[in-house]
Design an enzyme around this catalytic site. Structure first.
Site, short mmCIF file in Angstrom:
data_model
loop_
_atom_site.label_atom_id
_atom_site.label_comp_id
_atom_site.label_asym_id
_atom_site.label_seq_id
_atom_site.Cartn_x
_atom_site.Cartn_y
_atom_site.Cartn_z
N GLY A 176 1.33 1.37 3.96
CA GLY A 176 2.14 0.21 4.38
C GLY A 176 3.58 0.63 4.63
O GLY A 176 4.15 1.38 3.85
N ASP A 182 5.54 -2.36 -3.36
CA ASP A 182 4.94 -2.83 -4.62
C ASP A 182 5.60 -2.23 -5.87
O ASP A 182 5.40 -2.73 -6.97
CB ASP A 182 3.44 -2.52 -4.64
CG ASP A 182 2.67 -3.30 -3.60
OD1 ASP A 182 3.25 -4.20 -2.98
OD2 ASP A 182 1.48 -2.99 -3.39
N ASP A 194 0.57 5.24 -3.05
CA ASP A 194 -0.42 5.97 -3.85
C ASP A 194 -1.57 6.52 -3.00
O ASP A 194 -2.04 7.64 -3.25
CB ASP A 194 -0.94 5.10 -5.00
CG ASP A 194 -1.49 3.76 -4.56
OD1 ASP A 194 -1.22 3.35 -3.42
OD2 ASP A 194 -2.21 3.12 -5.35
N ARG A 238 -3.28 3.60 7.77
CA ARG A 238 -3.97 3.79 6.49
C ARG A 238 -5.17 4.70 6.73
O ARG A 238 -6.31 4.29 6.65
CB ARG A 238 -4.41 2.43 5.94
CG ARG A 238 -3.24 1.51 5.59
CD ARG A 238 -3.67 0.35 4.75
NE ARG A 238 -2.61 -0.60 4.48
CZ ARG A 238 -1.71 -0.47 3.50
NH1 ARG A 238 -1.75 0.56 2.71
NH2 ARG A 238 -0.78 -1.40 3.32
N THR A 293 6.85 2.39 -1.74
CA THR A 293 5.96 1.24 -1.63
C THR A 293 6.75 0.00 -2.01
O THR A 293 7.52 0.03 -2.98
CB THR A 293 4.72 1.34 -2.54
OG1 THR A 293 4.13 0.04 -2.64
CG2 THR A 293 5.04 1.83 -3.94
N ARG A 295 -0.79 -6.11 -4.39
CA ARG A 295 -2.25 -6.09 -4.44
C ARG A 295 -2.75 -5.81 -5.85
O ARG A 295 -3.68 -6.43 -6.32
CB ARG A 295 -2.73 -4.99 -3.48
CG ARG A 295 -4.17 -5.00 -3.30
CD ARG A 295 -4.73 -4.10 -2.22
NE ARG A 295 -3.86 -3.15 -1.60
CZ ARG A 295 -3.95 -2.83 -0.31
NH1 ARG A 295 -4.83 -3.43 0.46
NH2 ARG A 295 -3.18 -1.90 0.21
N ASP A 339 4.88 0.30 -7.60
CA ASP A 339 3.92 0.54 -8.69
C ASP A 339 3.41 1.98 -8.76
O ASP A 339 2.32 2.22 -9.24
CB ASP A 339 2.74 -0.44 -8.58
CG ASP A 339 1.99 -0.31 -7.27
OD1 ASP A 339 2.46 0.43 -6.38
OD2 ASP A 339 0.93 -0.95 -7.13
O1 F6P Z 1 1.43 -1.33 0.80
C1 F6P Z 1 1.55 -2.35 -0.10
C2 F6P Z 1 1.20 -3.66 0.51
O2 F6P Z 1 2.32 -4.22 1.12
C3 F6P Z 1 0.59 -4.59 -0.50
O3 F6P Z 1 1.53 -5.30 -1.25
C4 F6P Z 1 -0.27 -5.46 0.36
O4 F6P Z 1 -1.36 -5.94 -0.36
C5 F6P Z 1 -0.74 -4.55 1.40
O5 F6P Z 1 0.21 -3.55 1.52
C6 F6P Z 1 -0.97 -5.20 2.72
O6 F6P Z 1 -1.51 -4.26 3.58
P1 F6P Z 1 -1.67 -4.43 5.14
O7 F6P Z 1 -0.30 -4.36 5.74
O8 F6P Z 1 -2.51 -3.28 5.54
O9 F6P Z 1 -2.29 -5.76 5.36
#
Ligand code: F6P
Length: 348
Positions: free
Chosen positions: A12, A130, A105, A74, A128, A174, A132
């Site tokens: 992300g 997040d 991660d 991803r 990130t 998430r 985390d």
């Molecule tokens: O990379 C972290 C994150 O932003 C999470 O908080 C979220 O669940 C996810 O990515 C969303 O992913 P995408 O942009 O692929 O929908």
């Protein structure tokens, strides 16, 4: 001969990525006389051979921009049997002496495995929204996201109060509740729900009713998208997999706000509305904190590449940039109890 490093951004996107790319390139070229190659779309670029030189000009004027000039994806090279070999072939083809992988991660899991099993010379830069990843107290992107979410909560406050409503704000996260706790605490949320803490629906409803009883006719609930109500029927509908899993086996999260809203309305009779902040949280210009952290970690990563300290990550500890084994960043850092306790002290 000048050393040549490749730079990629995976997973992300985060505000601050361009600040980090700029710092890596400025340090690598300016201080270490290296050559830099930008690998496009994360690990996808190394699988498909998509890379081109990055110069001082290519990183000029990008500091304030959100997203990543290198694009991202991803992509999990280990999802296909010959992915790792293809990566190593392209590393040789581009003549890379090392790769700096900037990501979360999932990006680190791939980097660590390519290093361990295939000998990839790699350095990790944690990022990130997040926040985390184990090993680093902060990852850039988090602060920008928290500020966006806090501002949204501030705005929701005034409309919640005007209508005597329960307002649910669903934020990203998430697997962990860092964004929810920080934004909720900063925005004065009355309840904050995070994946690390089990949710008791009746307790939430009782808290809201108690607020009403003491004259507070509105409530703000901040919920991290990764919160789950184990065994709850409405929740089961969320789990219906009408979405494709990504290459790391992850389904898109989100929707818990609606489940909660229905349940709260049913149990308390109070009108309830939901706002899902979604990707607004990841877009736009980084805060000063994220620009500075991106610059510090990026510079340190270029220094590690020069020193050939591969299989390592850079991280922030006690406001100092440190070096750790890259494996540390593959582990998850949950919200600590003492932080959640501070947030909880304001519940109700
Ligand atoms: O990379 C972290 C994150 O932003 C999470 O908080 C979220 O669940 C996810 O990515 C969303 O992913 P995408 O942009 O692929 O929908």
């Amino acid at each position: 001969m000048a050393k040549r490093i490749g730079i990629l951004t995976g997973g992300g996107d985060c505000p601050g990525l361009n600040a980090a790319i700029r710092a890596i390139v400025r340090r690598a070229i300016g201080a270490h006389e290296m050559e830099c190659f930008g690998i496009l779309r994360g690990w996808r670029g190394l699988l498909d051979g998509l890379a081109s030189p990055l110069t001082l000009e290519s990183v000029s004027g990008i500091l304030t921009r959100g997203g990543t000039i290198l694009r991202t994806s991803r992509t999990n090279p280990f999802a296909s049997p010959d992915g790792a070999m293809a990566i190593m072939r392209n590393v040789r083809r581009f003549g890379l002496d090392g790769v700096i992988a900037v990501g979360g991660d999932d990006t680190f899991v791939v980097a660590e495995r390519l290093h361990r099993e295939n000998g990839l010379k790699v350095i990790g830069v944690p990022t990130t929204i997040d926040n985390d990843m184990e090993g680093t107290e902060y990852s850039f992107g988090f602060d920008s996201t928290v500020n966006i979410a806090m501002e949204a909560i501030d705005r929701i406050h005034t409309t919640a109060e005007s209508h005597d409503r329960v307002m649910i704000v669903e934020v990203m996260g998430r697997q962990s509740g860092w964004i929810a706790v920080y934004a909720g605490l900063a925005g004065g949320a009355d309840i904050i729900l995070i994946p690390e803490k089990p949710v008791n629906l009746q307790e939430i409803c009782d808290t809201i009713v108690r607020r009403h009883d003491r004259g507070k006719d509105f409530s703000i609930i901040v919920v991290a998208e990764g919160v789950r109500l184990a065994g709850h029927a409405a929740e089961a509908a969320l789990a219906v997999p009408n979405h494709k899993l990504d290459e790391f086996g992850r389904a898109p999260t989100g929707g818990i706000g609606q489940v909660l809203a229905k349940e709260i309305e049913k149990r308390t009779g109070y009108e309830t509305r939901v706002t899902v902040l979604g990707h607004i949280q990841r877009g736009g210009s980084p805060t000063a904190f994220d620009r500075v952290l991106g610059a510090r970690l990026g510079m340190a990563a270029a220094d590690l590449a020069q020193a050939e300290e591969f299989g390592k990550m850079v991280a922030l500890q006690a406001n100092k940039v440190v070096m750790l084994p890259i494996e540390v960043g593959t582990r998850r850092k949950p919200v600590p109890d003492d932080l959640y306790d501070v947030a909880k002290a304001f519940f109700g």
